[in-house]
Enzyme design. Structure first.
Site, PDB file in Angstrom:
ATOM      1  N   HIS A  63      20.530  25.570 -31.648  1.00 47.85           N
ATOM      2  CA  HIS A  63      19.257  26.468 -31.345  1.00 47.85           C
ATOM      3  C   HIS A  63      19.475  27.152 -30.066  1.00 47.85           C
ATOM      4  O   HIS A  63      20.175  27.084 -29.325  1.00 47.85           O
ATOM      5  CB  HIS A  63      17.981  25.280 -31.377  1.00 47.85           C
ATOM      6  CG  HIS A  63      18.083  24.499 -30.156  1.00 47.85           C
ATOM      7  ND1 HIS A  63      18.883  23.656 -30.054  1.00 47.85           N
ATOM      8  CD2 HIS A  63      17.112  24.499 -28.957  1.00 47.85           C
ATOM      9  CE1 HIS A  63      18.873  22.764 -29.015  1.00 47.85           C
ATOM     10  NE2 HIS A  63      17.599  23.451 -28.176  1.00 47.85           N
ATOM     11  N   HIS A  65      17.764  27.645 -27.132  1.00 47.28           N
ATOM     12  CA  HIS A  65      17.328  26.947 -26.006  1.00 47.28           C
ATOM     13  C   HIS A  65      18.684  27.302 -24.940  1.00 47.28           C
ATOM     14  O   HIS A  65      19.803  27.087 -25.373  1.00 47.28           O
ATOM     15  CB  HIS A  65      16.894  25.553 -25.730  1.00 47.28           C
ATOM     16  CG  HIS A  65      15.302  25.400 -26.345  1.00 47.28           C
ATOM     17  ND1 HIS A  65      14.915  24.366 -26.718  1.00 47.28           N
ATOM     18  CD2 HIS A  65      14.513  26.325 -26.082  1.00 47.28           C
ATOM     19  CE1 HIS A  65      13.717  24.846 -27.138  1.00 47.28           C
ATOM     20  NE2 HIS A  65      13.413  25.757 -26.642  1.00 47.28           N
ATOM     21  N   ASP A  67      20.248  25.765 -22.562  1.00 50.44           N
ATOM     22  CA  ASP A  67      21.340  24.805 -22.206  1.00 50.44           C
ATOM     23  C   ASP A  67      22.267  24.660 -23.440  1.00 50.44           C
ATOM     24  O   ASP A  67      23.137  23.974 -23.535  1.00 50.44           O
ATOM     25  CB  ASP A  67      20.810  23.401 -21.923  1.00 50.44           C
ATOM     26  CG  ASP A  67      19.554  22.842 -22.659  1.00 50.44           C
ATOM     27  OD1 ASP A  67      18.990  23.534 -23.526  1.00 50.44           O
ATOM     28  OD2 ASP A  67      19.397  21.801 -22.922  1.00 50.44           O
ATOM     29  N   HIS A  68      21.830  25.390 -24.722  1.00 47.88           N
ATOM     30  CA  HIS A  68      22.773  25.313 -25.822  1.00 47.88           C
ATOM     31  C   HIS A  68      23.463  26.576 -26.061  1.00 47.88           C
ATOM     32  O   HIS A  68      24.431  26.629 -27.077  1.00 47.88           O
ATOM     33  CB  HIS A  68      21.879  24.696 -26.827  1.00 47.88           C
ATOM     34  CG  HIS A  68      21.336  23.297 -26.669  1.00 47.88           C
ATOM     35  ND1 HIS A  68      21.964  22.214 -27.283  1.00 47.88           N
ATOM     36  CD2 HIS A  68      20.326  23.094 -25.914  1.00 47.88           C
ATOM     37  CE1 HIS A  68      21.153  20.949 -26.783  1.00 47.88           C
ATOM     38  NE2 HIS A  68      20.185  21.730 -26.034  1.00 47.88           N
ATOM     39  N   HIS A 141      12.224  20.309 -33.565  1.00 52.15           N
ATOM     40  CA  HIS A 141      12.315  20.724 -32.175  1.00 52.15           C
ATOM     41  C   HIS A 141      11.053  21.793 -31.991  1.00 52.15           C
ATOM     42  O   HIS A 141      10.993  22.473 -33.139  1.00 52.15           O
ATOM     43  CB  HIS A 141      13.749  21.017 -32.050  1.00 52.15           C
ATOM     44  CG  HIS A 141      13.985  21.230 -30.366  1.00 52.15           C
ATOM     45  ND1 HIS A 141      13.817  20.238 -29.639  1.00 52.15           N
ATOM     46  CD2 HIS A 141      14.688  22.254 -29.331  1.00 52.15           C
ATOM     47  CE1 HIS A 141      14.079  20.474 -28.364  1.00 52.15           C
ATOM     48  NE2 HIS A 141      14.750  21.746 -28.204  1.00 52.15           N
ATOM     49  N   ASP A 208      18.785  19.167 -30.313  1.00 52.22           N
ATOM     50  CA  ASP A 208      17.973  18.501 -30.008  1.00 52.22           C
ATOM     51  C   ASP A 208      16.751  18.351 -31.093  1.00 52.22           C
ATOM     52  O   ASP A 208      16.195  19.057 -32.075  1.00 52.22           O
ATOM     53  CB  ASP A 208      17.193  19.290 -28.976  1.00 52.22           C
ATOM     54  CG  ASP A 208      18.164  19.603 -27.733  1.00 52.22           C
ATOM     55  OD1 ASP A 208      19.158  19.589 -27.740  1.00 52.22           O
ATOM     56  OD2 ASP A 208      17.611  20.264 -26.839  1.00 52.22           O
ATOM     57  N   HIS A 266      23.337  14.686 -23.397  1.00 53.29           N
ATOM     58  CA  HIS A 266      22.016  15.819 -23.211  1.00 53.29           C
ATOM     59  C   HIS A 266      21.152  14.706 -22.438  1.00 53.29           C
ATOM     60  O   HIS A 266      20.098  14.692 -22.934  1.00 53.29           O
ATOM     61  CB  HIS A 266      21.856  16.120 -24.506  1.00 53.29           C
ATOM     62  CG  HIS A 266      20.654  17.284 -24.476  1.00 53.29           C
ATOM     63  ND1 HIS A 266      19.349  16.919 -24.432  1.00 53.29           N
ATOM     64  CD2 HIS A 266      20.784  18.643 -24.382  1.00 53.29           C
ATOM     65  CE1 HIS A 266      18.640  18.160 -24.441  1.00 53.29           C
ATOM     66  NE2 HIS A 266      19.682  19.251 -24.385  1.00 53.29           N
TER      67      HIS A 266
HETATM   68 ZN   LIG Z   1      16.177  22.339 -26.828  1.00 56.96          ZN
END
Ligand SMILES: [Zn+2]
Length: 309
Positions: A63, A65, A67-68, A141, A208, A266
């Site tokens: 996804h 976000h 941090d990914h 999520h 996530d 994570h």
């Molecule tokens: Zn996320």
């Protein structure tokens, strides 16, 4: 000798810490080398592992976000800088195509590498690879998120002593494999009589998400499961609210799904001691348990023992 192992590039959720880079993982599975969820700094973390941009065959993003995915611009530009000669497939939730387009062309560079962009458009979408099937499952999520699993089909291992007992050899073995049976000396010999099942291996990547059906579908019988455990049980209510898992939940999923090696990662920066993730998970999971640290390698466990055909 084929090699199947996970290399952890980073283990921090949300923001990097002094000890943890943003998320990032590489799965080496025979001739597939798949980069999952490259967060910020992934290009430099790769350097520490000895994995090069040219090694990469595929990128999977769960996804959009930060941090990914904030490692995508650097990684993608590096593919061109290194003139990677083969196409690199990229998978991500189709709903995030606009983010992907921006990250792909975040700054000016001379684009030479070929990306085979194949967004995930539906829950359960499957992509056939040489080594098995890559399947995406919808997770829970706040934004569109898919986890992935790689499933190698069961194979078949011939037993030489049984073959010779039936007097089967040479090209007849190939025919028996292909057709499933063979008539020898007035008797029909089936493939099952002279072989055992060679169990296929499975890798799952869950990130996530709150607890949902997709988590279980991905984790089912995984030899190696990489799963987010952002929180501990003390923050279970918060985890559920923001669409994340606790270490205890992740461990229960692993046990209920027959997982062999469980990799937790994570982590929220609120917890200073990683031992707490281990202890919470250990209460629910008895198998091989890894609380991931940056730049460690986790082997896919040896193939399950073959069963009689
Ligand atoms: Zn996320």
């Amino acid at each position: 000798m084929s090699m199947r192992e996970l290399t952890v590039l980073g283990t921090a959720s949300q923001t990097p810490t002094r000890l943890r880079n943003h998320n990032g993982y590489v799965l080496r599975w025979d001739d597939e080398v798949i980069l999952f969820d490259p967060g910020e700094g992934s290009q430099r973390q790769l350097l520490h592992t000895g994995i090069t941009a040219t090694d990469l065959t595929r990128i999977c993003v769960t996804h959009f976000h930060g941090d990914h995915c904030l490692g995508l611009p650097g990684t993608i530009q590096r593919l061109s800088l290194d003139r990677v000669p083969h196409p690199v497939a990229v998978h991500f939730p189709a709903g995030g195509a606009e983010y992907f387009a921006r990250l792909r062309h975040a700054s000016s560079f001379h684009e030479t590498a070929e990306l085979a962009v194949e967004p995930v458009t539906a829950d359960g979408q499957r992509i056939t690879l040489g080594v098995g099937t890559l399947e995406a499952r919808r997770l829970r999520h706040p934004i569109e998120t898919y986890g992935y699993r790689l499933v190698e089909p069961d194979g078949c291992r011939m037993l030489p002593e049984r073959l010779s007992a039936y007097g089967i050899g040479g090209p007849a073995v190939g025919e028996l494999l292909r057709v499933g049976h063979l008539d020898v000396g007035g008797r029909r010999v089936t493939r099952d009589e002279v072989s055992v099942v060679r169990p296929g291996q499975r890798f799952a990547f869950v990130m996530d998400t709150g607890l949902c059906d997709g988590v279980y579908a991905l984790a089912e019988h995984a030899d190696l499961l990489v799963i987010e455990s952002t929180f501990l049980a003390s923050e279970a209510a918060l985890a559920a609210e923001v669409g994340h898992l606790t270490a205890g939940q992740a461990a229960r999923v692993a046990t209920e799904s027959g997982v062999r090696t469980l990799v937790l990662t994570h982590f929220s920066q609120r917890y200073a001691d990683p031992r707490r993730f281990h202890d919470e998970a250990r209460d629910h999971f008895a198998g091989e348990l890894v609380v991931a640290e940056d730049l460690t390698t986790v082997p896919v466990p040896p193939r399950r023992v073959a069963s009689a055909g």
